[in-house]
Design a protein around this motif. Structure first.
Motif, short mmCIF file in Angstrom:
data_model
loop_
_atom_site.label_atom_id
_atom_site.label_comp_id
_atom_site.label_asym_id
_atom_site.label_seq_id
_atom_site.Cartn_x
_atom_site.Cartn_y
_atom_site.Cartn_z
N HIS A 157 0.82 -1.22 0.00
CA HIS A 157 0.00 0.00 0.00
C HIS A 157 0.85 1.27 0.00
CE1 HIS A 157 -3.05 2.88 1.74
NE2 HIS A 157 -3.71 2.33 0.75
N ASP A 158 1.69 1.45 1.02
CA ASP A 158 2.48 2.68 1.12
C ASP A 158 3.72 2.43 1.98
OD1 ASP A 158 1.53 2.58 3.71
OD2 ASP A 158 0.05 4.14 3.42
N ASP A 159 4.63 3.42 1.96
CA ASP A 159 5.89 3.31 2.71
C ASP A 159 5.68 3.42 4.21
OD1 ASP A 159 7.40 2.90 0.48
OD2 ASP A 159 8.11 4.96 0.30
N GLN A 160 4.62 4.10 4.63
CA GLN A 160 4.38 4.24 6.07
C GLN A 160 4.16 2.88 6.73
OE1 GLN A 160 1.05 6.73 7.03
NE2 GLN A 160 1.19 6.35 9.24
N SER A 161 3.37 2.04 6.10
CA SER A 161 3.13 0.71 6.66
C SER A 161 4.40 -0.14 6.60
CB SER A 161 2.00 0.02 5.90
OG SER A 161 2.30 -0.10 4.52
N ARG A 162 5.20 0.02 5.56
CA ARG A 162 6.45 -0.74 5.46
C ARG A 162 7.42 -0.34 6.57
NH1 ARG A 162 5.92 1.24 -0.32
NH2 ARG A 162 4.61 -0.32 -1.32
N ASP A 163 7.53 0.95 6.79
CA ASP A 163 8.45 1.41 7.83
C ASP A 163 7.97 0.98 9.21
OD1 ASP A 163 9.79 2.58 5.77
OD2 ASP A 163 9.15 4.63 6.21
#
Length: 863
Positions: A517-523
Motif C-alpha cells: 500500500h504505502d511506505d508508512q506501513s512498510r516502515d
C-alpha cells in the motif's frame, strides 16, 4: 521542437554516453493505456510489488459449533435433545421486567383475588408443579377456554379487580383461579421485577435499579388494558390460540398457517413487549406445546413469536438451542429467511447488556447466525438489518467488560467462545457480499480481539481469514494501518502460530497486501521491535519482522525436505505436488519483497546476508524449480534488494549490500537457471535481476563469457512486450563495454531493434525509447565497417517515419479507435519517452559514412 539541455549535450557528444540503469527509471506517472502492458513494464529493473492469490478454504462438510477444534473443553455441545418439556411458560424470570417502582417489602403478601366466574372451580381441578423434567401433557381441557370465560364478563375490570381485590378474600380461591391444571403450568400474576428477596437491601433491589434503565423500561408490562385491546384479544387472538390446542389432530402445515396468522394478529394491535402477564402465559403455553410436533418450519414460526415476546434464562437458552439445531441443516436456511427470523435474532443480540448471564444462549444464537451467514440470501438479509454494526457493537461491549478489570478465567473462556462464533459469522458475510465499506470499520475491533486472544488457535485462524479477505481491497487497508498496534498484533500472532500453516499463510498474505500500500506501513512493520529482540546488537540488519519471516521460511523448507523424503520412499519417481508449505514460502517471500520497496527499509534489508543466502538457496533448489510462484517471488525480492547497492566506496564497507558481496555466486545461479528447459517462465525476472547486477564489470564479464547476452538478443524476436523490454534493458549495460558490442552486431541486433520499434511503437513508446538507447550504445563503435549498412538504413527509415508527428497521430488514432483520451496519452508518451532519444539517434545515423564499394573510373585525356 527544441531539445532539452541534456538532449543537446547527448547530441553534441562524440563518445557514447555512459549508461547507468538508474538513469532509465521512468517517472511516477501511471499510464492508462494499455494498462495491462505498461503497468508491468514501467522499468526493466525497477522496484515492484508482488501480487498473489488468496489462500482458499473449503466449506465444512458438517456444521458444528466449534468445528474440529479439540482444544476447547467444557464448551456447549453441538448436538443435544430438545423438546417442549425444556420450556416453562410460568417461569417468572422469563418475563420482561417492570420499570415501575413498587414499595419495597420485606415479605411478600399472598394475593387475594375474588373469583370472577362462579364455575371457575371446575377448571382448577388439581395442581401439579412444573419441574425441569416435566413434559407438557395434551389434555381435553384448555387454558384458552378458561381465559375466554375469565375475560368475557368484563375485559377491563377483570384484571383491575385482580390487582385491587379486598384483602379479606380467601387466598385459597385466588390460588385456584390462577392454575391451569391441563397444562401443569403455575401462573404468577406478579411481574418478576417485583419479586424481592427479603435479604436484599432496598438500594440494591432489582426493582429500584430497573427504574433507571431505559433498556428495561422499554419492556414494561401492562397491568391494565383498554376495552378495545381486550375485545381484540378475545375476538381475534384467542380463537387462533384455541386453534392450536388440539395439535395432535392437525397437520403441521395447518398449524404453520395458524401460527403465521397468530403472528400477524399480534403484530397488528398487540405489543409483544407490554403484553399482560396472563396473556403472555397463555400465549407461551400454546406455543411451547407445539414444539413436540416434528416440524422445523413450525418450530421456527413459534420461535419468531417467542423471541419477540422476550423470554430469559432457561427459556431463552432453550429457544436459542432450537434455532441452532434447525440452522445446522443447510436446507433450512431458506426457512429462516421465509419466517423473517433474522431480525428478531439480531435484535436479541443488540439488546443484550450482560452476555455473561446468558452465555450459553448467546453462544448458540451467534452459532446460528454463523451458519446463516454461509448462505448468500440470508447474508444479504443480515446486511439489510445492519448486522455488521450490531456484531461490532456487541463485540466492543464484551471487550470493554473484560478490559476494565481483571476478569476471571471463566469469563474469559466464555467471551472467547462467543468471539469464535461472531468472528466466523463476520468472515462468512465477506464471501456473500462485497460491501467492504460496511465491514472495514470493524477492523479495529477485530484487531483488539486478536491482540487479546492471539494465543488461541481457533480464533487466530478465523481472524487471519478475515484479514486475508479484507486486505484484498485498498479501501480496507487504510483501516488496518490506522489501528493502534496493528504491526505488533499481527507479528505476535504469526510468531505464536509459526508452525501452523493455515494461520501463517493467511497472515503473511494479509501482511503482503498491507505492505503493497504505502511506505508508512512498510516502515512501521520493519522498525517494530519486540522487547526480546532488543537484546540483539545487530538491530539494523534484522528486525522482528525479518527475524520471524526468516524463521518461518527456514521451518517450511526443512519441513518440505522431510515430506519429500517420505514421499520418495513411498513412491519413487512421483512428481511432487504443491504443498501447504510451498504456499507459506510464497507468501513469506512476498512480505520481504513488498517491504523492501521502501527506501529506508530496503537499504537495511539488503545488508542481511542470511536473507540473501536463503533466497539464493530457494532459486537454486531443484525442489522449488517447478513452483513458478516461489521462483518468481524470490527473483523479485532479489531484484528489489539489488536495487539499493551504492556503486561507490565513499560510504565505507557498511554501504555495500549482501547482494553485492554475493553478486558472482548469484549471477552464476541465474545463468544456470537460464539454461533450464522451462526458463521462459522466469526470463523476465532473471533479466530484471541481471539488469541491476550488470552494473558491476565482473558480472558483465561473467554474463558475456556464458553468452547470456546473445540469448537476450535472440529474445528480441519475442512477441511479449515485457520480454523484449527487459532484454533491451540488460543489453544496455552489456553494450557499455566496447569489446562486447561486435558479437551483438553480428547477431543482426540493429535490424531486430528496428523491427521492435516498428511493431510496438504505436502502443508502447517506452519500448521504442529504450530501443533507441540500446542503438545509441551499439552505434558508438569506431569500427563502422562492422555495421551492416542494410540494417542501419532500415533503422534510419524507421526513425524517420516515427518522428513524423502527422503520421504518428494517424497511427495512434487507428490503434485507439478514435478514443481521444487514449490517443492524447499515447501522444504524450511519444513526446516524453521516445522523441528525446530518437532525434539524437537519427542525427548520428545520418552522420555515419560507409565506404563505397564502387571503383572510380579513370578519366581519358584527349590526344
Amino acid at each position: 521542437m527544441a531539445l532539452r539541455p541534456e538532449d543537446e549535450k547527448l547530441k553534441a557528444s562524440s563518445t557514447p554516453p555512459q549508461v547507468n540503469p538508474s538513469s532509465y527509471y521512468p517517472d511516477d506517472r501511471k499510464p492508462r493505456f494499455p494498462s495491462d502492458v505498461i503497468k508491468d513494464a514501467k522499468n526493466w529493473c525497477a522496484l515492484r510489488a508482488i501480487n498473489t492469490k488468496r489462500p482458499a478454504t473449503p466449506l465444512e462438510a458438517q456444521r458444528s459449533l466449534f468445528g474440529g477444534d479439540a482444544q476447547r473443553t467444557s464448551r456447549p455441545p453441538s448436538t443435544y435433545s430438545l423438546g417442549a418439556h425444556h420450556f416453562d411458560a410460568s417461569d417468572p424470570n422469563s418475563r420482561p421486567s417492570s420499570g415501575a417502582l413498587a414499595p419495597i417489602k420485606s415479605k411478600l403478601e399472598p394475593l387475594k383475588i375474588k373469583p370472577l366466574i362462579p364455575s371457575i372451580d371446575k377448571l382448577t381441578g388439581r395442581r401439579k408443579s412444573l419441574s425441569a423434567g416435566t413434559k407438557f401433557h395434551r389434555e381435553s381441557s384448555s387454558p384458552m377456554r378458561a381465559e375466554r370465560h375469565m375475560s368475557s364478563a368484563s375485559p377491563v375490570k377483570a384484571y383491575t379487580d385482580y390487582r385491587t381485590t379486598d384483602s379479606k378474600t380467601s387466598s385459597k380461591n385466588a390460588k385456584g383461579d390462577c392454575v391451569h391444571p391441563d397444562t401443569s403450568v403455575r401462573y404468577h400474576p406478579i411481574p418478576a421485577s417485583e419479586v424481592v428477596d427479603p435479604k436484599t437491601p432496598a438500594e440494591k433491589s432489582p426493582v429500584a435499579s430497573s427504574s433507571s434503565s431505559s433498556h428495561r423500561s422499554s419492556r414494561d408490562v401492562t397491568e391494565v388494558e383498554t376495552k378495545e385491546q381486550a375485545l381484540y384479544w378475545n375476538t381475534t387472538v384467542l380463537p387462533l390460540l384455541e386453534g392450536l390446542e388440539d395439535s395432535s389432530s392437525k397437520e403441521p402445515k395447518k398449524l404453520c398457517k395458524t401460527c403465521s396468522q397468530l403472528h400477524d394478529a399480534l403484530k397488528k394491535k398487540v405489543s409483544f413487549r407490554t403484553m399482560m402477564p396472563r396473556r403472555r402465559t397463555s400465549l407461551l403455553s400454546s406455543l411451547f406445546r407445539l414444539l413436540n410436533i416434528p416440524s422445523d418450519d413450525l418450530h421456527l414460526k413459534c420461535a419468531r413469536i417467542i423471541l419477540q415476546v422476550r423470554v430469559n434464562n432457561k427459556n431463552l437458552t432453550s429457544i436459542c438451542k432450537l434455532l441452532f439445531r434447525v440452522s445446522r441443516n443447510r436446507n433450512h436456511d431458506k426457512l429462516f429467511v421465509k419466517n423473517e427470523l433474522i431480525q428478531p435474532m439480531l435484535n436479541l443480540l443488540e439488546e443484550t447488556d450482560d452476555a455473561s448471564n446468558k452465555y450459553e444462549a448467546i453462544v448458540y444464537l451467534c452459532g446460528s447466525l454463523k451458519f446463516l451467514s454461509e448462505n448468500k440470501t440470508a447474508a444479504a438479509v443480515m446486511y439489510e438489518h445492519d448486522c455488521i454494526r450490531i456484531l461490532t457493537n456487541f463485540v466492543a461491549t464484551l471487550l470493554q467488560a473484560i478490559q476494565c478489570s481483571n476478569p476471571p478465567k471463566r469469563l474469559l473462556k466464555q467471551t472467547l467462545d462467543i468471539f469464535v462464533q461472531v468472528t466466523e459469522a463476520f468472515r462468512n458475510m465477506l464471501d456473500a457480499d462485497k460491501k467492504v465499506h460496511k465491514s472495514a470499520p470493524s477492523i479495529t475491533v477485530m484487531m483488539q480481539i486478536l491482540a487479546m486472544f492471539n494465543s488461541d488457535q481457533k480464533l487466530s485462524w478465523i481472524l487471519s481469514r478475515v484479514f486475508s479477505k479484507l486486505t484484498v481491497y485498498d479501501s480496507s487497508i487504510s483501516y488496518f494501518v490506522k489501528s493502534p498496534g496493528w504491526s505488533e498484533c499481527l507479528l505476535s500472532t504469526l510468531d505464536n502460530h509459526i508452525n501452523n500453516d493455515e494461520i501463517a499463510v493467511r497472515l503473511c498474505f494479509a501482511l503482503g497486501n498491507i505492505l503493497s500500500h504505502d511506505d508508512q506501513s512498510r516502515d512501521e512493520l520493519f522498525f517494530y521491535r519486540r522487547a526480546a529482540d532488543d537484546e540483539d546488537d545487530d538491530k539494523d540488519q534484522e528486525s522482528t519482522c525479518v527475524r520471524i519471516i526468516l524463521e518461518l521460511i527456514g521451518k517450511q523448507m526443512t519441513r518440505r525436505v522431510e515430506k519429500r523424503a517420505v514421499a520418495d520412499e513411498q513412491k519413487e519417481g512421483g512428481e511432487s505436488k504443491k504443498t501447504s508449505s510451498d504456499d507459506v514460502v510464497v507468501k513469506s517471500i512476498r512480505v520481504i519483497a513488498n517491504m523492501s520497496i521502501s527506501e529506508r527499509v530496503g537499504e537495511r534489508i539488503s545488508r542481511n546476508s542470511k536473507l540473501v543466502e536463503l533466497l539464493m538457496d530457494v532459486i537454486e533448489s531443484e525442489r522449488y524449480l517447478m513452483s513458478e510462484e516461489i521462483m518468481t517471488n524470490s527473483l523479485v525480492a532479489l531484484n528489489n534488494l539489488a536495487y539499493y547497492d551504492r556503486n561507490d566506496d565513499s560510504s565505507g564497507e557498511g554501504a555495500r549490500t549482501a547482494v553485492y558481496l554475493h553478486r558472482i555466486q548469484l549471477t552464476s545461479i541465474l545463468i544456470k537457471l537460464m539454461m533450464k528447459e522451462n526458463m521462459m517462465c522466469y526470463v523476465i525476472e532473471i533479466a530484471r535481476v541481471l539488469g541491476n547486477l550488470t552494473k558491476y564489470p565482473d558480472v558483465r564479464d561473467l554474463v558475456h563469457e556464458h553468452k547470456v547476452d546473445l540469448m537476450m538478443t535472440a529474445l528480441m524476436d519475442s512477441g511479449d512486450r515485457q520480454v523484449v523490454y527487459n532484454a533491451c534493458g540488460m543489453l544496455i549495460n552489456i553494450s557499455g563495454d566496447h569489446h562486447k558490442r561486435p558479437p551483438l552486431i553480428q547477431e543482426r541486433i540493429i535490424q531486430k531493434l528496428a523491427d521492435v520499434m516498428r511493431d510496438f511503437a504505436p502502443v508502447d513508446w517506452m519500448i521504442a525509447g529504450i530501443s533507441c538507447q540500446l542503438s545509441w550504445n551499439l552505434l558508438a563503435t569506431t569500427d563502422v565497417q562492422s555495421l551492416e549498412q542494410q540494417d542501419v538504413d532500415l533503422l534510419k527509415n524507421t526513425l524517420t517515419t516515427l518522428l513524423d508527428e502527422g503520421k504518428v497521430q494517424q497511427k495512434i488514432l487507428q490503434v485507439t479507435e478514435d478514443d481521444q483520451e487514449k490517443a492524447d496519452f499515447l501522444l504524450s508518451s511519444w513526446r516524453s519517452d521516445f522523441l528525446s532519444f530518437a532525434r539524437p539517434l537519427l542525427a548520428r545515423l545520418q552522420d555515419l559514412k560507409f565506404p563505397s564499394n564502387l571503383i572510380p573510373l579513370e578519366s581519358s585525356s584527349d590526344v
